[in-house]
Design a protein around this motif. Structure first.
Motif, PDB file in Angstrom:
ATOM      1  N   THR A 181      -9.682   6.127  -0.011  1.00 24.59           N
ATOM      2  CA  THR A 181      -8.905   5.147   0.752  1.00 24.59           C
ATOM      3  C   THR A 181      -8.952   3.781   0.076  1.00 24.59           C
ATOM      4  O   THR A 181     -10.042   3.258  -0.207  1.00 24.59           O
ATOM      5  N   TYR A 182      -7.766   3.240  -0.167  1.00 20.61           N
ATOM      6  CA  TYR A 182      -7.612   1.949  -0.856  1.00 20.61           C
ATOM      7  C   TYR A 182      -6.868   0.983   0.057  1.00 20.61           C
ATOM      8  O   TYR A 182      -6.315   1.381   1.079  1.00 20.61           O
ATOM      9  N   CYS A 183      -6.830  -0.290  -0.350  1.00 18.51           N
ATOM     10  CA  CYS A 183      -6.066  -1.241   0.481  1.00 18.51           C
ATOM     11  C   CYS A 183      -5.454  -2.313  -0.401  1.00 18.51           C
ATOM     12  O   CYS A 183      -5.818  -2.463  -1.565  1.00 18.51           O
ATOM     13  N   GLY A 184      -4.508  -3.057   0.173  1.00 14.79           N
ATOM     14  CA  GLY A 184      -3.859  -4.116  -0.591  1.00 14.79           C
ATOM     15  C   GLY A 184      -2.609  -4.600   0.100  1.00 14.79           C
ATOM     16  O   GLY A 184      -2.378  -4.338   1.287  1.00 14.79           O
ATOM     17  N   SER A 185      -1.786  -5.319  -0.667  1.00 18.13           N
ATOM     18  CA  SER A 185      -0.487  -5.768  -0.174  1.00 18.13           C
ATOM     19  C   SER A 185       0.509  -5.516  -1.297  1.00 18.13           C
ATOM     20  O   SER A 185       0.544  -6.262  -2.282  1.00 18.13           O
ATOM     21  N   ALA A 186       1.302  -4.444  -1.161  1.00 20.70           N
ATOM     22  CA  ALA A 186       2.250  -4.095  -2.233  1.00 20.70           C
ATOM     23  C   ALA A 186       3.255  -5.225  -2.433  1.00 20.70           C
ATOM     24  O   ALA A 186       3.617  -5.567  -3.556  1.00 20.70           O
ATOM     25  N   PHE A 187       3.693  -5.834  -1.314  1.00 22.12           N
ATOM     26  CA  PHE A 187       4.702  -6.893  -1.411  1.00 22.12           C
ATOM     27  C   PHE A 187       4.184  -8.071  -2.243  1.00 22.12           C
ATOM     28  O   PHE A 187       4.903  -8.653  -3.045  1.00 22.12           O
ATOM     29  N   LYS A 188       2.889  -8.398  -2.077  1.00 24.68           N
ATOM     30  CA  LYS A 188       2.297  -9.521  -2.843  1.00 24.68           C
ATOM     31  C   LYS A 188       1.707  -9.040  -4.170  1.00 24.68           C
ATOM     32  O   LYS A 188       0.996  -9.787  -4.842  1.00 24.68           O
ATOM     33  N   ASN A 189       1.921  -7.763  -4.510  1.00 25.31           N
ATOM     34  CA  ASN A 189       1.439  -7.213  -5.780  1.00 25.31           C
ATOM     35  C   ASN A 189      -0.073  -7.196  -5.901  1.00 25.31           C
ATOM     36  O   ASN A 189      -0.618  -7.322  -6.995  1.00 25.31           O
ATOM     37  N   LYS A 249      -0.048  -3.999   3.473  1.00 27.22           N
ATOM     38  CA  LYS A 249       0.287  -5.158   4.329  1.00 27.22           C
ATOM     39  C   LYS A 249      -0.953  -5.840   4.910  1.00 27.22           C
ATOM     40  O   LYS A 249      -0.954  -6.254   6.068  1.00 27.22           O
ATOM     41  N   LEU A 250      -2.024  -5.934   4.096  1.00 24.86           N
ATOM     42  CA  LEU A 250      -3.228  -6.608   4.599  1.00 24.86           C
ATOM     43  C   LEU A 250      -3.031  -8.119   4.686  1.00 24.86           C
ATOM     44  O   LEU A 250      -3.880  -8.826   5.216  1.00 24.86           O
ATOM     45  N   ASP A 251      -1.898  -8.607   4.142  1.00 25.62           N
ATOM     46  CA  ASP A 251      -1.615 -10.049   4.250  1.00 25.62           C
ATOM     47  C   ASP A 251      -0.905 -10.374   5.563  1.00 25.62           C
ATOM     48  O   ASP A 251      -0.631 -11.529   5.855  1.00 25.62           O
ATOM     49  N   GLY A 287      -0.328  13.375  -2.868  1.00 22.27           N
ATOM     50  CA  GLY A 287       0.466  12.381  -2.144  1.00 22.27           C
ATOM     51  C   GLY A 287      -0.308  11.089  -1.959  1.00 22.27           C
ATOM     52  O   GLY A 287      -1.536  11.060  -2.043  1.00 22.27           O
ATOM     53  N   VAL A 288       0.452  10.023  -1.695  1.00 23.67           N
ATOM     54  CA  VAL A 288      -0.158   8.756  -1.300  1.00 23.67           C
ATOM     55  C   VAL A 288       0.356   8.462   0.100  1.00 23.67           C
ATOM     56  O   VAL A 288       1.560   8.281   0.299  1.00 23.67           O
ATOM     57  N   GLY A 289      -0.543   8.469   1.071  1.00 26.01           N
ATOM     58  CA  GLY A 289      -0.155   8.141   2.448  1.00 26.01           C
ATOM     59  C   GLY A 289      -0.296   6.641   2.640  1.00 26.01           C
ATOM     60  O   GLY A 289      -1.386   6.092   2.468  1.00 26.01           O
ATOM     61  N   VAL A 290       0.811   5.969   2.936  1.00 27.72           N
ATOM     62  CA  VAL A 290       0.770   4.507   3.114  1.00 27.72           C
ATOM     63  C   VAL A 290       0.707   4.195   4.603  1.00 27.72           C
ATOM     64  O   VAL A 290       1.513   4.707   5.380  1.00 27.72           O
ATOM     65  N   PHE A 291      -0.255   3.370   4.991  1.00 23.07           N
ATOM     66  CA  PHE A 291      -0.384   2.956   6.399  1.00 23.07           C
ATOM     67  C   PHE A 291      -0.274   1.439   6.468  1.00 23.07           C
ATOM     68  O   PHE A 291      -0.728   0.736   5.567  1.00 23.07           O
ATOM     69  N   CYS A 292       0.309   0.955   7.551  1.00 21.27           N
ATOM     70  CA  CYS A 292       0.466  -0.493   7.725  1.00 21.27           C
ATOM     71  C   CYS A 292      -0.853  -1.076   8.213  1.00 21.27           C
ATOM     72  O   CYS A 292      -1.457  -0.553   9.155  1.00 21.27           O
ATOM     73  N   GLY A 293      -1.294  -2.181   7.589  1.00 22.01           N
ATOM     74  CA  GLY A 293      -2.578  -2.796   7.943  1.00 22.01           C
ATOM     75  C   GLY A 293      -2.640  -3.283   9.372  1.00 22.01           C
ATOM     76  O   GLY A 293      -3.710  -3.329   9.977  1.00 22.01           O
TER      77      GLY A 293
END
Length: 694
Positions: free
Chosen positions: A254-262, A133-135, A99-105
């Motif tokens: 554990t990884y991070c990013g902003s899916a919305f901003k690709n 959502k790190l942005d 699984g990929v657990g997605v957490f809000c930044g």
């Protein structure tokens, strides 16, 4: 056929609004499955294809899709985040390998993330973490990592560090290679460069890289020894150790990013391939007997073995019923005959399709490790096992929670009642947490579900998908009854009608049980005063009576019956006589045993901006809530409380008014507690009046 080591069956799960569906969209775009990315907030997401999902911007059903990345085949299930649809997450996790657990930044570990994480722990599913959502304003990667440790008690293995934060977030540094992935502002995922990381991050990179390698080499004693002597392992060796530790659930990359901003999605896809297990690397599914007890046999993931498959979801659409199945062993081909071990009947496999949300690609067959849908199966329901008729076996079934809320519905016109019956039949097959009963006295149809939103959406589906307009009654709470006093009593059942009569005498004790113990029966009769063959009949009589309590007709919980003595007649005694005696004994003794009304208590998790904390707590207290804790976060406060369900109807509207629309809450059933006297009297009065009107 793809070889099994190249398969990844993964689910994406998180709290409502943390960005699961957006992350799934980005994955599909990157892997070439879709060419235009749909946005959740525009109601255009690929996997949110129900009208209700597009409108509300939430995921209701888990949607299945598949794609390819680095020559690996991924079956992805995007699951709902809302607590009323947890059942969808539970049954998806049951058939996934990773699984990929997605957490809000900025939101961090939110209430539903906790529930989903707990389900994943119970299902022993390996996971990677994506802090999304790190942005966003208030985003803080390191604080979310800390929350994962503190709140979930998990061990996050940080694999990347963010470059910049909030609107300055531009990319991530891969700790293993010490390379920075930096995306430009075009919003296109492929527009990135691999660069040297910013100089001011050098210390942080070395510090976190050391933690990463130390955790990884613990998986291999030989590498550990070399590392302690000052020799750094090769990256391939570190990756092998990380894979081993991830599959053993020792830590979660554990990884991070902003899916919305690709930004940051490719490293997550690489991690799915590198660290999450293939179907052959997870514990095989245990097989069970008819009672649900494990037999010690397992469904080994191997196309050569006999067929073992689990139906984990039924979906009704314009082409008929779609049955989603996970194949654990063997192969499944068009035209095969399979045995459903639950019904004991065989079915012929018509069409097999690979699902891409609501599009389908026809297949001629599928093998162990695949997740596919079969069209037109007649009698298969969620949790049923399909197997080879020559080698029958049952896989561990799924357990679903009981509903806590019900509403009465009635069709607006006579012609709609048949349509209503057919529609509800289809909806029950699709969703095992949705139950329906017909009230024998009034003829009303009672819908039962996991929460207000759950039932609200069911009514919406009735109207739009099935074209049935219904009038909806007030929500009803699923109260229960119990007893508070130990009572010794005796009952004699005598009936004489020409010929042989009926005779049964029982002496018994009825006493309160431990909370959550349910109903227990024990016989301590000696000397044959009540012959042993009649004990089950006494048990059956009491058990059948507990569905209706003596206060207001709610089911009775948590009591124990001990049969102490009695008498029988060699001619007139029979199992039926003892069952009737037990039923009458229940009605005679329960009113004298201190009957008490019990109400469902919900675990409530409220998020509110700082300015409204006082109002929210005051309001929860007025609702007879017990405040358990307050946790300040970056953008507000989380209040955990326990509240009676009866006081929580319409709460979302009141919360939005108090917090100018910024508050959120979720709740799930916790346990039953005694109802205060004044509330109990009111409920009993209302219930008896309603019964009287019928």
């Amino acid at each position: 056929m793809t070889e099994l080591s190249k398969y990844r069956n993964i689910g994406i799960f998180a709290h409502v609004d943390a960005g699961k569906t957006t992350t799934t969209e980005r994955i599909l775009k990157l892997t070439g499955k879709i060419h235009k990315t749909g946005e959740v907030h525009d109601g255009e997401a690929t996997t949110d294809f129900m009208e209700q999902e597009a409108e509300r911007g939430i995921t209701i059903q888990s949607a299945a899709t598949s794609c390819e990345w680095n020559e690996h085949r991924m079956n992805i299930i995007d699951t709902p985040g809302h607590v009323d649809f947890t059942i969808e997450v539970y049954r998806s996790l049951k058939v996934l390998d990773g699984g990929v657990g997605v957490f809000c930044g900025s939101g961090g570990v939110e209430p539903q993330s906790e529930t989903n994480w707990r389900y994943a722990n119970e299902s022993e599913v390996a996971r990677i973490i994506f802090v999304n959502k790190l942005d966003r304003i208030g985003a803080d990667f390191y604080s979310v990592v800390k929350q994962v440790e503190d709140v979930l008690g998990a061990n996050p293995l940080v694999m990347v560090l963010p470059i910049g934060i909030e609107e300055d977030f531009t990319g991530v540094v891969d700790l293993l290679t010490r390379k920075a992935w930096v995306w430009d502002d075009s919003g296109l995922p492929e527009n990135y460069e691999l660069q040297e990381p910013p100089a001011d991050m050098a210390d942080a990179i070395e510090e976190w890289r050391e933690k990463l390698i130390e955790a990884a080499v613990e998986q291999d004693d030989e590498l550990m020894g070399k590392y302690l002597e000052g020799e750094e392992p090769a990256i391939e060796d570190i990756k092998r150790c990380i894979r081993k530790g991830t599959i053993n659930l020792d830590f979660f990359p554990t990884y991070c990013g902003s899916a919305f901003k690709n930004k940051g999605v490719q490293p997550v896809l690489n991690a799915v391939v590198d660290y999450l297990p293939s179907p052959t690397e997870v514990k095989p599914q245990p097989e069970t007997d008819d009672e649900g007890n494990e037999t010690g046999e397992f469904a080994i993931v191997d196309p050569e073995k006999p067929l073992r498959a689990l139906a984990f979801k039924i979906m009704d659409d314009r082409f008929g019923a779609l049955t989603f199945i996970r194949i654990y062993s063997g192969t499944l081909n068009k035209g095969d005959t399979v045995l459903n071990t639950f019904t004991g009947k065989t079915e012929r496999i018509g069409r097999i399709v690979e699902m891409h949300a609501d599009e389908r690609i026809e297949l001629s067959g599928a093998q162990a490790g695949d997740i596919v849908a079969v069209i037109g199966m007649k009698n298969v329901q969620t949790g049923h096992t399909l197997c080879d008729p020559k080698a029958p076996a049952t896989l561990e079934p799924m357990v679903f929670p009981d509903p806590v809320i019900s509403i009465a519905v009635a069709p607006r016109d006579k012609g709609a009642s048949e349509k209503l019956g057919i529609a509800i039949g289809k909806m029950i097959q699709e969703d095992p947490s949705f139950r329906v009963e017909t009230d024998q006295d009034s003829g009303e149809t009672i819908l039962k579900g996991m929460g207000e939103l759950h039932l609200d959406i069911k009514i919406d589906i009735l109207k739009r998908t099935h074209g049935v307009e219904v009038d909806v009654g007030k929500p009803q709470v699923a109260y229960r009854e119990t007893i508070t006093r130990r009572t010794e009593d005796s009952y004699t059942h005598k009936k004489q009608t020409g010929g042989s009569g009926q005779y049964a005498k029982i002496d018994y004790i009825i006493e309160p049980g431990e909370p959550g113990s349910g109903y227990e029966f024990e016989s301590v009769v000696t000397g044959g005063n009540v012959p042993r063959e009649f004990w089950p009949a006494v048990d059956k009589g009491f058990k059948a009576s507990m569905v209706r309590g003596v206060l207001a007709g709610f089911p009775c919980l948590d009591f124990k019956v001990t049969l102490t003595d009695g008498a029988y007649h060699p001619v007139d005694s029979s199992a039926v006589a003892y069952e009737l005696a037990a039923r009458a004994a229940y009605r005679q003794t329960m009113p004298n045993s201190g009957p008490q009304l019990m109400e469902p208590i919900m675990k409530v998790d409220v998020y509110t901006p700082d300015d409204n904390v006082g109002d929210v707590i005051g309001d929860l207290n007025r609702r007879r809530g017990m405040i358990k804790s307050q946790e300040p976060g970056t953008t507000g406060v989380r209040i955990k409380a326990e509240c009676p369900l009866s006081e929580m109807f319409g709460y979302i509207g009141d919360l939005r008014t108090m917090t100018s629309g910024r508050g959120q809450f979720s709740m799930e059933f916790l346990h039953y507690m005694p109802c205060p006297k004044n509330v109990a009297e009111e409920v009993i009065k209302e219930t008896l009046e309603r019964e009287g009107k019928k």
